[in-house]
Design a protein around this motif. Structure first.
Motif, mmCIF file in Angstrom:
data_model
loop_
_atom_site.group_PDB
_atom_site.id
_atom_site.type_symbol
_atom_site.label_atom_id
_atom_site.label_comp_id
_atom_site.label_asym_id
_atom_site.label_seq_id
_atom_site.Cartn_x
_atom_site.Cartn_y
_atom_site.Cartn_z
ATOM 1 N N VAL A 127 0.753 -0.995 -0.061
ATOM 2 C CA VAL A 127 0.032 -0.031 -0.137
ATOM 3 C C VAL A 127 0.773 1.191 0.139
ATOM 4 N N ALA A 128 1.893 1.233 0.662
ATOM 5 C CA ALA A 128 2.702 2.391 0.768
ATOM 6 C C ALA A 128 3.369 2.662 -0.697
ATOM 7 N N THR A 129 3.774 1.655 -1.362
ATOM 8 C CA THR A 129 4.461 1.836 -2.316
ATOM 9 C C THR A 129 3.448 2.334 -3.654
ATOM 10 N N ALA A 130 2.291 1.857 -3.613
ATOM 11 C CA ALA A 130 1.435 2.345 -4.509
ATOM 12 C C ALA A 130 0.860 4.019 -4.165
ATOM 13 N N LEU A 131 0.940 4.136 -3.049
ATOM 14 C CA LEU A 131 0.731 5.574 -2.445
ATOM 15 C C LEU A 131 1.669 6.494 -2.904
ATOM 16 N N THR A 132 2.930 5.907 -2.659
ATOM 17 C CA THR A 132 4.267 6.834 -2.835
ATOM 18 C C THR A 132 4.497 7.189 -4.431
ATOM 19 N N ILE A 133 3.852 5.951 -5.253
ATOM 20 C CA ILE A 133 3.975 6.201 -6.624
ATOM 21 C C ILE A 133 3.096 7.103 -7.125
ATOM 22 N N LEU A 134 1.800 7.167 -6.553
ATOM 23 C CA LEU A 134 0.614 7.800 -7.088
ATOM 24 C C LEU A 134 1.103 9.621 -6.526
ATOM 25 N N GLY A 135 1.641 9.767 -5.240
ATOM 26 C CA GLY A 135 2.247 11.207 -4.920
ATOM 27 C C GLY A 135 3.272 11.739 -5.658
ATOM 28 N N ASN A 136 4.203 11.021 -6.058
ATOM 29 C CA ASN A 136 5.287 11.303 -6.708
ATOM 30 C C ASN A 136 5.109 11.533 -8.139
ATOM 31 N N VAL A 137 3.926 10.856 -8.807
ATOM 32 C CA VAL A 137 3.584 10.991 -10.384
ATOM 33 C C VAL A 137 3.064 12.482 -10.159
ATOM 34 N N LEU A 138 2.104 12.605 -9.307
ATOM 35 C CA LEU A 138 1.230 13.897 -9.206
ATOM 36 C C LEU A 138 2.392 15.153 -9.042
ATOM 37 N N PHE A 139 3.134 14.839 -8.079
ATOM 38 C CA PHE A 139 4.236 15.850 -7.934
ATOM 39 C C PHE A 139 5.078 16.183 -8.958
ATOM 40 N N THR A 140 5.539 15.033 -9.507
ATOM 41 C CA THR A 140 6.375 15.274 -10.850
ATOM 42 C C THR A 140 5.726 16.153 -11.870
ATOM 43 N N SER A 141 4.429 16.056 -11.970
ATOM 44 C CA SER A 141 3.681 16.905 -13.115
ATOM 45 C C SER A 141 3.634 18.469 -12.565
ATOM 46 N N ILE A 142 3.689 18.752 -11.162
ATOM 47 C CA ILE A 142 4.163 20.044 -10.897
ATOM 48 C C ILE A 142 5.475 20.374 -11.053
ATOM 49 N N PHE A 143 6.375 19.639 -10.710
ATOM 50 C CA PHE A 143 7.771 20.063 -10.989
ATOM 51 C C PHE A 143 8.221 20.246 -12.493
ATOM 52 N N ALA A 144 7.396 19.292 -13.319
ATOM 53 C CA ALA A 144 7.429 19.784 -14.976
ATOM 54 C C ALA A 144 6.964 21.218 -14.927
ATOM 55 N N ALA A 145 5.786 21.441 -14.600
ATOM 56 C CA ALA A 145 5.147 22.964 -14.863
ATOM 57 C C ALA A 145 6.201 23.914 -14.350
ATOM 58 N N ALA A 146 6.711 23.699 -13.332
ATOM 59 C CA ALA A 146 8.102 24.494 -12.955
ATOM 60 C C ALA A 146 8.997 24.846 -13.780
ATOM 61 N N ALA A 147 9.620 23.362 -14.169
ATOM 62 C CA ALA A 147 10.913 23.479 -14.757
ATOM 63 C C ALA A 147 10.579 24.072 -16.472
ATOM 64 N N TYR A 148 9.584 23.761 -16.897
ATOM 65 C CA TYR A 148 9.482 24.184 -18.464
ATOM 66 C C TYR A 148 8.718 25.347 -18.293
ATOM 67 N N ALA A 149 7.633 25.765 -17.522
ATOM 68 C CA ALA A 149 6.803 26.889 -17.947
ATOM 69 C C ALA A 149 7.323 28.004 -17.043
ATOM 70 N N GLN A 150 7.882 28.041 -15.883
ATOM 71 C CA GLN A 150 8.302 28.966 -15.148
ATOM 72 C C GLN A 150 9.693 30.055 -15.789
ATOM 73 N N PRO A 151 10.428 29.194 -16.258
ATOM 74 C CA PRO A 151 11.603 29.931 -17.082
ATOM 75 C C PRO A 151 10.845 30.699 -18.418
ATOM 76 N N ALA A 152 10.123 30.025 -18.815
ATOM 77 C CA ALA A 152 9.469 30.855 -20.074
ATOM 78 C C ALA A 152 8.801 31.940 -19.655
ATOM 79 N N ILE A 153 7.754 32.093 -18.430
ATOM 80 C CA ILE A 153 7.184 33.123 -18.148
ATOM 81 C C ILE A 153 8.041 34.288 -17.438
ATOM 82 N N GLY A 154 9.282 33.750 -16.731
ATOM 83 C CA GLY A 154 10.087 34.553 -16.385
ATOM 84 C C GLY A 154 10.803 35.429 -17.566
#
Length: 201
Positions: free
Chosen positions: A75-102
Motif C-alpha cells: 500500500v505504501a508503494t502504491a501511494l508513494t507512486i501516486l504522490g510522486n507522479v502527481l508531484f512530478t507533474s508540478i515539478f515539470a510545470a515549474a521546470a518548463y513553464a516558469q522559465p518561459a514566463i520569467g
C-alpha cells in the motif's frame, strides 16, 4: 535500495535555495526562475530524483514482501507512486513553464503575470492537494513497514517517514527546514539500505 538515500539527498540539494514570492516581487522571481540552477534543480533533482526514489521504493517493497509488513509495504508503494507522479507533474510545470514566463516578463512582454496565474490554476492546485495527501500517506506507511520488518529498523523507519512529512509541510511553511528534513531522511534511508537487504536474505 541505495536509490532511497540518493532520492532524499537530491531533495535536500534541490531545496537549498527557494524562489522569491512572485506575488511580492515578480521581477526577482523572474530572475531566479531563469537561472540554470533553477532548471537543473527541477529537472535533475526534483524530476529525475522522484523517478530514482520510486525505483528505490519498489526495491524496498520487494525485499519486504515475505516479511510481516508485506501488506503495508504494498500500500505504501502504491501511494508513494501516486504522490510522486502527481508531484512530478508540478515539478515539470515549474521546470518548463516558469522559465518561459520569467523570460517573457523580463522581456517586458504583456500578460506574463496573468500567464503564471493561468498555469497555476485549479487543475494544478488539485494535483498538488492529491499529491500531498498520497505522498504523506505513502511516506508514513513506508516508514511503518520498515519499522515492522525488524526491531533494528524501527527508529530508521519512523524517522524516514516522519522526516519526509516534515519536508513537505516545511515547503508551505518554514522553507529553510526542507533541506534539514531531507538530510535526516537520507541518513535514515542509509540505515535501511544497509540492513534491509541482509534481513531479507
Amino acid at each position: 535500495m541505495w536509490l532511497l538515500p540518493v532520492y532524499a539527498l537530491l531533495l535536500a540539494l534541490s531545496t537549498l535555495t527557494h524562489e522569491p514570492d512572485h506575488a511580492e516581487d515578480f521581477e526577482a522571481w523572474s530572475r531566479y526562475v531563469t537561472t540554470d540552477v533553477f532548471v537543473v534543480s527541477h529537472v535533475g533533482a526534483s524530476i529525475l530524483g522522484a523517478g530514482l526514489g520510486l525505483v528505490g521504493v519498489v526495491c524496498a517493497m520487494v525485499l519486504m514482501l515475505r516479511g510481516p509488513a508485506a501488506g503495508t509495504a504494498l500500500v505504501a508503494t502504491a501511494l508513494t507512486i501516486l504522490g510522486n507522479v502527481l508531484f512530478t507533474s508540478i515539478f515539470a510545470a515549474a521546470a518548463y513553464a516558469q522559465p518561459a514566463i520569467g523570460r517573457a516578463f523580463l522581456a517586458e512582454m504583456p500578460g506574463a503575470e496573468r500567464l503564471y496565474d493561468d498555469v497555476y490554476g485549479a487543475p494544478l492546485l488539485t494535483a498538488l492537494a492529491l499529491g500531498a495527501v498520497t505522498f504523506v500517506a505513502g511516506a508514513l506507511l513506508l516508514g511503518r513497514a520498515f519499522a515492522r520488518t525488524d526491531p533494528s529498523l524501527r527508529w530508521a523507519g519512523w524517522t524516514y517517514g516522519a522526516s519526509l512529512v516534515v519536508f513537505l509541510i516545511a515547503g508551505f511553511t518554514v522553507s529553510f527546514l526542507q533541506p534539514v528534513a531531507a538530510a535526516v531522511a537520507c541518513v535514515a534511508a542509509v540505515v535501511v539500505s544497509l540492513r534491509l537487504p541482509t534481513l531479507a536474505a
